[in-house]
Write a protein that holds these residues in place. Structure first.
Motif, PDB file in Angstrom:
ATOM      1  N   ARG A 102      40.820  47.250  48.892  1.00  0.00           N
ATOM      2  CA  ARG A 102      41.037  46.342  50.023  1.00  0.00           C
ATOM      3  C   ARG A 102      42.535  46.151  50.256  1.00  0.00           C
ATOM      4  O   ARG A 102      43.002  46.109  51.394  1.00  0.00           O
ATOM      5  N   LEU A 105      43.881  49.262  51.889  1.00  0.00           N
ATOM      6  CA  LEU A 105      43.436  49.251  53.276  1.00  0.00           C
ATOM      7  C   LEU A 105      44.295  48.291  54.105  1.00  0.00           C
ATOM      8  O   LEU A 105      44.707  48.613  55.222  1.00  0.00           O
ATOM      9  N   HIS A 106      44.584  47.141  53.551  1.00  0.00           N
ATOM     10  CA  HIS A 106      45.430  46.185  54.268  1.00  0.00           C
ATOM     11  C   HIS A 106      46.823  46.779  54.492  1.00  0.00           C
ATOM     12  O   HIS A 106      47.379  46.696  55.594  1.00  0.00           O
ATOM     13  N   THR A 109      46.643  49.223  57.205  1.00  0.00           N
ATOM     14  CA  THR A 109      46.441  48.567  58.502  1.00  0.00           C
ATOM     15  C   THR A 109      47.744  47.967  59.021  1.00  0.00           C
ATOM     16  O   THR A 109      48.070  48.095  60.204  1.00  0.00           O
ATOM     17  N   PHE A 131      30.905  48.320  52.499  1.00  0.00           N
ATOM     18  CA  PHE A 131      32.312  47.973  52.221  1.00  0.00           C
ATOM     19  C   PHE A 131      33.130  48.059  53.496  1.00  0.00           C
ATOM     20  O   PHE A 131      33.889  47.151  53.825  1.00  0.00           O
ATOM     21  N   TRP A 132      32.978  49.159  54.231  1.00  0.00           N
ATOM     22  CA  TRP A 132      33.777  49.348  55.429  1.00  0.00           C
ATOM     23  C   TRP A 132      33.414  48.330  56.507  1.00  0.00           C
ATOM     24  O   TRP A 132      34.295  47.796  57.184  1.00  0.00           O
ATOM     25  N   ASN A 135      35.025  45.131  56.112  1.00  0.00           N
ATOM     26  CA  ASN A 135      36.446  45.197  56.425  1.00  0.00           C
ATOM     27  C   ASN A 135      36.708  45.514  57.898  1.00  0.00           C
ATOM     28  O   ASN A 135      37.769  46.011  58.260  1.00  0.00           O
ATOM     29  N   GLY A 136      35.717  45.211  58.747  1.00  0.00           N
ATOM     30  CA  GLY A 136      35.907  45.283  60.184  1.00  0.00           C
ATOM     31  C   GLY A 136      35.575  46.596  60.853  1.00  0.00           C
ATOM     32  O   GLY A 136      35.776  46.735  62.062  1.00  0.00           O
ATOM     33  N   ARG A 158      37.682  50.915  63.734  1.00  0.00           N
ATOM     34  CA  ARG A 158      38.039  49.525  64.027  1.00  0.00           C
ATOM     35  C   ARG A 158      39.355  49.503  64.778  1.00  0.00           C
ATOM     36  O   ARG A 158      40.150  50.431  64.665  1.00  0.00           O
ATOM     37  N   ALA A 165      44.527  42.957  58.870  1.00  0.00           N
ATOM     38  CA  ALA A 165      43.317  43.512  58.258  1.00  0.00           C
ATOM     39  C   ALA A 165      42.163  42.531  58.306  1.00  0.00           C
ATOM     40  O   ALA A 165      41.055  42.867  57.973  1.00  0.00           O
ATOM     41  N   SER A 167      41.871  39.847  56.440  1.00  0.00           N
ATOM     42  CA  SER A 167      41.703  39.129  55.180  1.00  0.00           C
ATOM     43  C   SER A 167      43.039  39.082  54.473  1.00  0.00           C
ATOM     44  O   SER A 167      43.947  39.833  54.771  1.00  0.00           O
ATOM     45  N   ALA A 169      45.793  39.771  51.686  1.00  0.00           N
ATOM     46  CA  ALA A 169      46.021  41.029  50.993  1.00  0.00           C
ATOM     47  C   ALA A 169      46.858  40.843  49.750  1.00  0.00           C
ATOM     48  O   ALA A 169      47.734  40.006  49.714  1.00  0.00           O
TER      49      ALA A 169
END
Length: 185
Positions: A102, A105-106, A109, A131-132, A135-136, A158, A165, A167, A169
């Motif tokens: 995560r 990913l953040h 992003t 999971f994906w 995360n939007g 997304r 993201a 959320s 991070a």
């Protein structure tokens, strides 16, 4: 731990992680294909470094929306697209369950937002769609995928939304040049 851009000396670790993550599937691509994806967009590919040990990585590259790299060959064309395709994200099995995917990913992003990408796409494999989605990412089941991605593969995307993201991070600081190296505790 810190997130940083990929160095030439990281490839043995990346290849080992990729091989380990996809041992039970036919998704292993090999070093040349992985390197070609990073060469297509070095500014959007990162490793998670834990005291000199590569414990995770993310490979992403510009790709036309609703299209994707073929697993059986390396990149031959560099696309100029407002869509960033997250081709692969892997965390070492020993470090999973700590929110590091995560965090990567953040970081990606935020980098995508800073580089003015409009969307991030990916192909969810191995039943990771939940999971994906959390995360939007939204599934596009109408996008046909080759069998090489597996029977449960789903194209997802997304909006970048200005680099957020959605959320908190674990990598709050930006990297130099894009968002820079980030420390993880």
């Amino acid at each position: 731990m810190r997130v940083r851009h990929i160095a030439d000396s990281d490839w043995d670790g990346i290849v080992a992680l990729e091989s380990s993550a996809y041992t039970d599937s036919s998704l292993t691509e090999g070093r040349a294909a992985l390197e070609s994806r990073a060469q297509a967009s070095p500014a959007t590919c990162f490793v998670l470094d834990h005291g000199g040990r590569i414990t995770g990585y993310v490979l992403s590259l510009p790709y036309p929306r609703f299209q994707y790299p073929e697993l059986t060959r390396g990149e031959e064309v560099i696309f100029h697209s407002r869509n960033l395709h997250l081709h692969d994200i892997v965390i070492d099995e020993e470090f999973r369950g700590r929110g590091l995917a995560r965090g990567l990913l953040h970081h990606l992003t935020v980098t995508a937002g800073a580089k003015t990408y409009e969307h991030i796409s990916l192909i969810s494999v191995g039943d990771n769609e939940t999971f994906w989605a959390a995360n939007g990412f939204h599934a596009h089941p109408d996008v046909p995928l080759p069998r090489s991605y597996g029977a449960t593969a789903v194209y997802m995307s997304r909006a970048v939304q200005g680099g957020r993201a959605g959320s908190s991070a674990p990598f709050p600081d930006p990297l130099p040049g894009s968002p820079p190296h980030h420390e993880v505790g």
